[in-house]
Design an enzyme around this catalytic site. Structure first.
Site, PDB file in Angstrom:
ATOM      1  N   GLY A 103       0.844  -1.204   0.000  1.00  0.00           N
ATOM      2  CA  GLY A 103       0.000   0.000   0.000  1.00  0.00           C
ATOM      3  C   GLY A 103       0.877   1.250   0.000  1.00  0.00           C
ATOM      4  N   ARG A 159       0.986  -5.219  -5.216  1.00  0.00           N
ATOM      5  CA  ARG A 159       1.276  -6.416  -4.423  1.00  0.00           C
ATOM      6  C   ARG A 159       1.405  -7.537  -5.459  1.00  0.00           C
ATOM      7  NH1 ARG A 159      -2.982  -3.833  -1.002  1.00  0.00           N
ATOM      8  NH2 ARG A 159      -1.913  -3.001   0.812  1.00  0.00           N
ATOM      9  N   ASP A 182       5.503  -4.893   5.889  1.00  0.00           N
ATOM     10  CA  ASP A 182       6.101  -6.174   6.279  1.00  0.00           C
ATOM     11  C   ASP A 182       6.025  -7.237   5.178  1.00  0.00           C
ATOM     12  OD1 ASP A 182       3.395  -6.293   6.641  1.00  0.00           O
ATOM     13  OD2 ASP A 182       3.447  -7.220   8.617  1.00  0.00           O
ATOM     14  N   THR A 191       4.598   2.565   5.266  1.00  0.00           N
ATOM     15  CA  THR A 191       3.214   2.110   5.436  1.00  0.00           C
ATOM     16  C   THR A 191       2.501   3.040   6.401  1.00  0.00           C
ATOM     17  OG1 THR A 191       1.785   0.415   6.430  1.00  0.00           O
ATOM     18  CG2 THR A 191       4.079   0.402   7.133  1.00  0.00           C
ATOM     19  N   ASP A 214       0.323   2.076   8.347  1.00  0.00           N
ATOM     20  CA  ASP A 214      -0.168   1.268   9.473  1.00  0.00           C
ATOM     21  C   ASP A 214       0.715   1.306  10.725  1.00  0.00           C
ATOM     22  OD1 ASP A 214      -2.386   0.525   8.107  1.00  0.00           O
ATOM     23  OD2 ASP A 214      -1.649  -1.448   7.517  1.00  0.00           O
ATOM     24  N   ASP A 274       2.863  -0.720  11.776  1.00  0.00           N
ATOM     25  CA  ASP A 274       2.845  -2.014  12.476  1.00  0.00           C
ATOM     26  C   ASP A 274       4.156  -2.779  12.277  1.00  0.00           C
ATOM     27  OD1 ASP A 274       2.405  -2.312   9.783  1.00  0.00           O
ATOM     28  OD2 ASP A 274       0.975  -3.958   9.992  1.00  0.00           O
ATOM     29  N   GLY A 292      -6.571   0.105   8.806  1.00  0.00           N
ATOM     30  CA  GLY A 292      -5.789  -0.788   9.667  1.00  0.00           C
ATOM     31  C   GLY A 292      -6.406  -2.169   9.669  1.00  0.00           C
ATOM     32  N   ARG A 293      -6.029  -2.955   8.656  1.00  0.00           N
ATOM     33  CA  ARG A 293      -6.599  -4.299   8.521  1.00  0.00           C
ATOM     34  C   ARG A 293      -6.107  -5.188   9.661  1.00  0.00           C
ATOM     35  NH1 ARG A 293      -6.568  -5.531   2.585  1.00  0.00           N
ATOM     36  NH2 ARG A 293      -4.335  -5.363   2.848  1.00  0.00           N
ATOM     37  N   GLY A 333     -10.142  12.715  21.391  1.00  0.00           N
ATOM     38  CA  GLY A 333     -10.969  12.511  22.590  1.00  0.00           C
ATOM     39  C   GLY A 333     -12.098  11.518  22.378  1.00  0.00           C
TER      40      GLY A 333
HETATM   41  O1  F6P Z   1      -1.361   0.010   3.418  1.00  0.00           O
HETATM   42  C1  F6P Z   1      -2.015  -0.422   4.521  1.00  0.00           C
HETATM   43  C2  F6P Z   1      -3.494  -0.389   4.292  1.00  0.00           C
HETATM   44  O2  F6P Z   1      -3.895   0.926   4.007  1.00  0.00           O
HETATM   45  C3  F6P Z   1      -4.290  -0.955   5.436  1.00  0.00           C
HETATM   46  O3  F6P Z   1      -4.464  -0.070   6.498  1.00  0.00           O
HETATM   47  C4  F6P Z   1      -5.556  -1.315   4.726  1.00  0.00           C
HETATM   48  O4  F6P Z   1      -6.257  -2.275   5.409  1.00  0.00           O
HETATM   49  C5  F6P Z   1      -5.052  -1.817   3.408  1.00  0.00           C
HETATM   50  O5  F6P Z   1      -3.837  -1.174   3.174  1.00  0.00           O
HETATM   51  C6  F6P Z   1      -5.991  -1.586   2.265  1.00  0.00           C
HETATM   52  O6  F6P Z   1      -5.448  -2.130   1.127  1.00  0.00           O
HETATM   53  P1  F6P Z   1      -6.032  -1.910  -0.326  1.00  0.00           P
HETATM   54  O7  F6P Z   1      -5.756  -0.496  -0.721  1.00  0.00           O
HETATM   55  O8  F6P Z   1      -5.325  -2.885  -1.169  1.00  0.00           O
HETATM   56  O9  F6P Z   1      -7.502  -2.150  -0.237  1.00  0.00           O
END
Ligand code: F6P
Length: 326
Positions: free
Chosen positions: A14, A75, A106, A129, A131, A133, A174-175, A189
């Site tokens: 992503g 990907r 990752d 990324t 995320d 993570d 955030g999958r 908040g």
């Molecule tokens: O790059 C990370 C992310 O944005 C995640 O937070 C999200 O779940 C995923 O990619 C979405 O991917 P795509 O754009 O392929 O639907």
């Protein structure tokens, strides 16, 4: 160990704001050291399909402020097979590329690690990324921008939620990771923050909302990460509507807006520092390494360790959420 003289740079997975600033830093640092630098289009797909071109200093002019990635991203399924990786290797050889910089998440590093085990091309991974993570770095390129996009959207939603005394459920990206939800939720908040790393007790949330209803506190914000174990915004809303029919519930899914936009100053800075360091690593023979920033200093970790570890959510932060939202 062979000297790295020709490097390839790619963005994978992503996209995230700041990837362009990072590509720029890799290209210009490489050229500064007299290396040849090649851009690889669409992540590993460009390696497999030989979509590779030589980059000059001007190739990266006027991109530091742009979101997305000029190298595009993907990907790539074919790169997951040994045949695909061999094709990619042969294509790199055609250009004489003997070092790689991979900017991604990752999944991209797992690919790089397997590739560097199979073929004699040193790789350096940089965390790109939204995320956040990834272990071995306090921040990832794009997180700051994404979380600020979420914060400004949630602030706007709070205005209308307050005006109508409504319960808003806001789904952020955030999958598998809850950092955007956690940071944006604390910063705005939010009354509840639901993340994949912590089991969601939806019954407890309903109880708390019912208690607030008795106190006539009807404006509430719930920030939920799309990958929460209970479900995304729509699932949470369905459940609460069924239990608390008097509440006016609305759902807002922020989606890919969080991935775009001009990178923040912070993301441009870390992207530039990381891109520069990646090239230094290749020059100094620090190969198959992941480069992050910890306590504001460059931090290096073997790629094979980086792909095994995950950044952990701090228990203290979770406590802060509870205390401040009460
Ligand atoms: O790059 C990370 C992310 O944005 C995640 O937070 C999200 O779940 C995923 O990619 C979405 O991917 P795509 O754009 O392929 O639907």
């Amino acid at each position: 160990m062979k000297k790295v003289t020709k490097i390839g740079v790619l963005t994978s997975g992503g996209d995230s704001p700041g990837m362009n600033a990072c590509v720029r830093a890799v290209v210009r640092t490489g050229l500064y050291h007299g290396m040849e630098v090649f851009g690889i289009m669409r992540g590993y797909s460009g390696m497999v399909e030989n979509d590779i071109f030589k980059m000059e200093s001007r190739s990266v002019a006027n991109i530091i402020q742009r979101g997305g990635t000029v190298l595009k991203t993907s990907r790539c399924k074919e790169f997951m097979t040994p045949e695909g990786r061999l094709k990619a290797y042969n294509n790199l050889k055609k250009h004489g590329i003997n070092g790689l910089v991979i900017i991604g998440g990752d999944g991209s590093f797992r690919g790089a690690q397997i590739f560097s085990n199979e073929h004699d091309i040193p790789c350096v991974g940089l965390p790109g990324t939204i995320d956040k993570d990834i272990a071995g770095t306090d921040f990832t390129i794009g997180f700051d921008t994404a979380v600020n996009t979420a914060v400004s959207a949630i602030d706007k939603i709070r205005d209308t939620a307050d005006a109508h005394d409504r319960l808003f459920i806001i789904e952020v990206m955030g999958r598998d990771a809850g950092y955007i939800a956690l940071h944006s939720g604390i910063a705005t908040g939010a009354e509840h923050i639901l993340i994949p790393e912590k089991k969601t007790d939806i019954e407890d949330i309903v109880l708390q909302l019912a208690e607030k209803e008795r106190r006539k506190k009807l404006m509430n914000i719930i920030v939920v990460a799309e990958g929460d174990d209970f479900g995304g915004g729509d699932e949470v809303a369905r459940f609460i509507r069924a239990r608390l029919p008097q509440q006016e519930v609305r759902v807002s899914i922020l989606g890919h807006i969080q991935r775009g936009g001009s990178p923040s100053c912070f993301d441009r800075l870390i992207a530039s520092r990381m891109g520069y360091s990646a090239v230094e690593c290749l020059l100094q023979g620090r190969h198959n390494v992941f480069v992050g920033i910890v306590n504001n200093r460059m931090h290096y970790m073997p790629l094979n360790e980086a792909v095994k570890k995950k950044q952990r959510i701090s228990e203290e932060w979770m406590k802060i959420v509870k205390i401040l939202a009460s």
